[in-house]
Design a protein around this motif. Sequence first.
Motif, PDB file in Angstrom:
ATOM      1  N   UNK A  19       3.995   8.919   8.502  1.00 26.43           N
ATOM      2  CA  UNK A  19       5.386   8.486   8.367  1.00 26.43           C
ATOM      3  C   UNK A  19       6.256   9.672   7.972  1.00 26.43           C
ATOM      4  N   UNK A  20       7.363   9.860   8.676  1.00 30.83           N
ATOM      5  CA  UNK A  20       8.271  10.944   8.373  1.00 30.83           C
ATOM      6  C   UNK A  20       7.921  12.268   9.022  1.00 30.83           C
ATOM      7  N   UNK A  21       6.884  12.301   9.847  1.00 30.31           N
ATOM      8  CA  UNK A  21       6.482  13.547  10.510  1.00 30.31           C
ATOM      9  C   UNK A  21       7.622  14.051  11.399  1.00 30.31           C
ATOM     10  N   UNK A  22       7.774  15.374  11.466  1.00 32.56           N
ATOM     11  CA  UNK A  22       8.874  15.970  12.232  1.00 32.56           C
ATOM     12  C   UNK A  22       8.833  15.591  13.708  1.00 32.56           C
ATOM     13  N   UNK A  23       7.649  15.270  14.229  1.00 33.23           N
ATOM     14  CA  UNK A  23       7.521  14.910  15.635  1.00 33.23           C
ATOM     15  C   UNK A  23       7.513  13.400  15.861  1.00 33.23           C
ATOM     16  N   UNK A  24       7.622  12.633  14.776  1.00 32.40           N
ATOM     17  CA  UNK A  24       7.616  11.179  14.895  1.00 32.40           C
ATOM     18  C   UNK A  24       9.015  10.677  15.217  1.00 32.40           C
ATOM     19  N   UNK A  25       9.101   9.389  15.609  1.00 35.93           N
ATOM     20  CA  UNK A  25      10.396   8.775  15.915  1.00 35.93           C
ATOM     21  C   UNK A  25      10.510   7.469  15.131  1.00 35.93           C
ATOM     22  N   UNK A  26      11.665   7.185  14.499  1.00 36.79           N
ATOM     23  CA  UNK A  26      12.823   8.074  14.404  1.00 36.79           C
ATOM     24  C   UNK A  26      12.593   9.145  13.349  1.00 36.79           C
ATOM     25  N   UNK A  27      13.272  10.285  13.547  1.00 39.85           N
ATOM     26  CA  UNK A  27      13.107  11.397  12.620  1.00 39.85           C
ATOM     27  C   UNK A  27      13.880  11.151  11.332  1.00 39.85           C
ATOM     28  N   UNK A  28      15.090  10.601  11.443  1.00 40.20           N
ATOM     29  CA  UNK A  28      15.962  10.394  10.291  1.00 40.20           C
ATOM     30  C   UNK A  28      15.512   9.177   9.488  1.00 40.20           C
ATOM     31  N   UNK A  29      15.265   9.313   8.166  1.00 34.74           N
ATOM     32  CA  UNK A  29      14.844   8.163   7.359  1.00 34.74           C
ATOM     33  C   UNK A  29      15.853   7.027   7.379  1.00 34.74           C
ATOM     34  N   UNK A  30      17.161   7.350   7.467  1.00 35.80           N
ATOM     35  CA  UNK A  30      18.176   6.297   7.523  1.00 35.80           C
ATOM     36  C   UNK A  30      18.040   5.490   8.808  1.00 35.80           C
ATOM     37  N   UNK A  31      17.720   6.183   9.911  1.00 39.34           N
ATOM     38  CA  UNK A  31      17.515   5.471  11.165  1.00 39.34           C
ATOM     39  C   UNK A  31      16.284   4.575  11.086  1.00 39.34           C
ATOM     40  N   UNK A  32      15.249   5.059  10.420  1.00 41.71           N
ATOM     41  CA  UNK A  32      14.032   4.251  10.280  1.00 41.71           C
ATOM     42  C   UNK A  32      14.326   2.986   9.484  1.00 41.71           C
ATOM     43  N   UNK A  33      15.107   3.121   8.398  1.00 41.08           N
ATOM     44  CA  UNK A  33      15.468   1.947   7.602  1.00 41.08           C
ATOM     45  C   UNK A  33      16.291   0.974   8.435  1.00 41.08           C
TER      46      UNK A  33
END
Length: 271
Positions: free
Chosen positions: A223-237
């Motif tokens: 979780x939060x890996x630079x290559x993961x999606x979404x990159x931005x934690x706010x977008x993930x929330x």
Amino acid sequence: MTFISYAQNFEDIRLWRALRYFENGFYIDVGANDPTHDSVTKAFYDRGWHGINVEPVQNYHDALRQQRPRDETLQCIASDQPGEVTFYSIPDTGLSTADPAVAQERKNLGMDVHSLTVKARTLSSICEEHAADRPIHFLKIDVEGHEETVLRGMDFNRFRPWIILIETPWERDHTWEHLVTDAGYQNVLFDGLNSFFLADEHLNLKPAFDLPPCNLDNFQLCKGHALAHPVNPDLETALQRAEHAEAQLRAMQNSRAWRTVQKLRNVLRRA
């Protein structure tokens, strides 16, 4: 079990491919930095391995001590001579260095560089104290231009890591590579960021490095890996909230009360 990768360029996946059948393995991480973010060793620690972390920066050293109680974490740098040296810290990055030329380059780029005095030890002395009577399955070195000095402090005749992983610059003009190859290691892979060397006595592991990581490795990015999606934690929330709202809407649409309301609306429209 799915392998969770924390390393920035899939280094841990390649190493796990070669070493997965060895239980309770051992590593040495020179320039360990954060215990989780971009960590090459985190996935191994989670599977019961342990090792030595060499990390001079106070906050990373303290975090490693707290989160890796099975590891031996040393607040120093690895060098060719014991003593004290000037270290150039760049807070909240993995770009700190003991090389003054690299530090000046980064300062010229506007980075916040702080000079401090840190303890230096040779890798040989570290191994004598903490790894004298056990195999070293891999040695990882990420020292931002300080590679040659680290390697000159290691007795590869006595201590034989199976795999050596060194973060290397794009230029590929290393003055130090002969220190590894002359010690009985072969460069088996450059992945764009790191050079992987195999000890001559462990060349049977080479097939593990012949192919890039793929879905057959059964891995996921943390979780939060630079290559993961979404990159931005706010977008993930926001994505999690949207998925929750969608699930609630689907549950409502499938409920008897929802269908009753829809029928009443249709009756009223026809009236």
